[in-house]
Design a protein around this motif. Structure first.
Motif, PDB file in Angstrom:
ATOM      1  N   PRO A  92       0.814  -1.218   0.000  1.00 15.01           N
ATOM      2  CA  PRO A  92       0.000   0.000   0.000  1.00 15.01           C
ATOM      3  C   PRO A  92       0.849   1.270   0.000  1.00 15.01           C
ATOM      4  O   PRO A  92       1.925   1.309   0.586  1.00 15.01           O
ATOM      5  N   ASP A  93       0.332   2.304  -0.681  1.00 16.45           N
ATOM      6  CA  ASP A  93       0.955   3.624  -0.583  1.00 16.45           C
ATOM      7  C   ASP A  93       0.223   4.417   0.503  1.00 16.45           C
ATOM      8  O   ASP A  93      -0.616   3.864   1.223  1.00 16.45           O
ATOM      9  N   GLY A  96      -3.499   4.126   0.465  1.00 18.12           N
ATOM     10  CA  GLY A  96      -4.084   2.803   0.590  1.00 18.12           C
ATOM     11  C   GLY A  96      -4.186   2.038  -0.714  1.00 18.12           C
ATOM     12  O   GLY A  96      -4.732   0.938  -0.746  1.00 18.12           O
ATOM     13  N   ASN A  97      -3.640   2.582  -1.821  1.00 16.70           N
ATOM     14  CA  ASN A  97      -3.633   1.884  -3.106  1.00 16.70           C
ATOM     15  C   ASN A  97      -2.468   0.912  -3.171  1.00 16.70           C
ATOM     16  O   ASN A  97      -1.367   1.228  -2.705  1.00 16.70           O
ATOM     17  N   ASP A  98      -2.683  -0.266  -3.752  1.00 17.84           N
ATOM     18  CA  ASP A  98      -1.577  -1.201  -3.965  1.00 17.84           C
ATOM     19  C   ASP A  98      -0.720  -0.697  -5.111  1.00 17.84           C
ATOM     20  O   ASP A  98      -1.215  -0.485  -6.221  1.00 17.84           O
TER      21      ASP A  98
END
Length: 178
Positions: A92-93, A96-98
């Motif tokens: 995750p960044d 919260g995105n992969d």
């Protein structure tokens, strides 16, 4: 008397993606796939897989331990295009995105026995400051649509090796061939 067909040899691999060192990241998972030549064909096992999410160990090493099993058998009549395993690590960044945290590839060992490989990992970077800002602002980092490109030489002449951020992942491959 009938002519004998081409002789075939088998390459059997069973092992694991053991662990990785990504000091600034946590909660990562790993994907693998194989790249091989035209004369090669998988006969048993899985050609690709995805691990569980792991957190850093609490010791001084802060290792990310997957112990992710690999078991595959290939057959071929020709060693040209010897299989490579391609690893992609994601996590995750801040939004919260992969996003991809590293790509790497290594040829499978050529000789029977137990082998341990350390694979240098890299992430692609935007080529211009505008692209870097846009990818940061949109929360979408550059990544390959097909991670198999990591194991291929075509189109990689212009790579800037200094721009690659190297990491280290451990790949444990006990290996046997017949």
């Amino acid at each position: 008397m009938a002519a004998a067909g081409p002789s075939v040899f088998l390459l059997m691999v069973n092992g694991q993606v053991e662990s990785a060192q990504f000091p600034e990241y946590d909660d990562l998972y790993c994907k693998y796939c194989f790249v091989y030549g035209q004369d090669w064909a998988p006969t048993a096992g899985l050609e690709e897989g995805i691990s569980q999410i792991t957190s850093k160990s609490r010791d001084v090493r802060q290792a990310l331990v997957w112990n992710f099993p690999i078991d595959v058998t290939f057959k071929s009549t020709n060693p040209y295009g010897w299989p490579q395993i391609v690893l992609s690590v994601y996590g995750p960044d801040v939004f919260g995105n992969d996003v991809v945290r590293g790509y790497g590839a290594v040829h499978l060992p050529f000789s029977p026995g137990r082998h341990k490989r350390t694979i240098p990992m890299f992430v692609p970077e935007s080529t211009s400051k505008l692209q870097k800002f846009t990818s940061w602002f949109m929360g979408r980092r550059p990544e390959y649509t097909d991670p198999k490109v990591v194991a291929q030489g075509e189109g990689r002449e212009g790579e800037n090796a200094e721009a690659e951020r190297l990491k280290a992942a451990q790949l444990m491959l006990p290996f046997s061939s017949q």
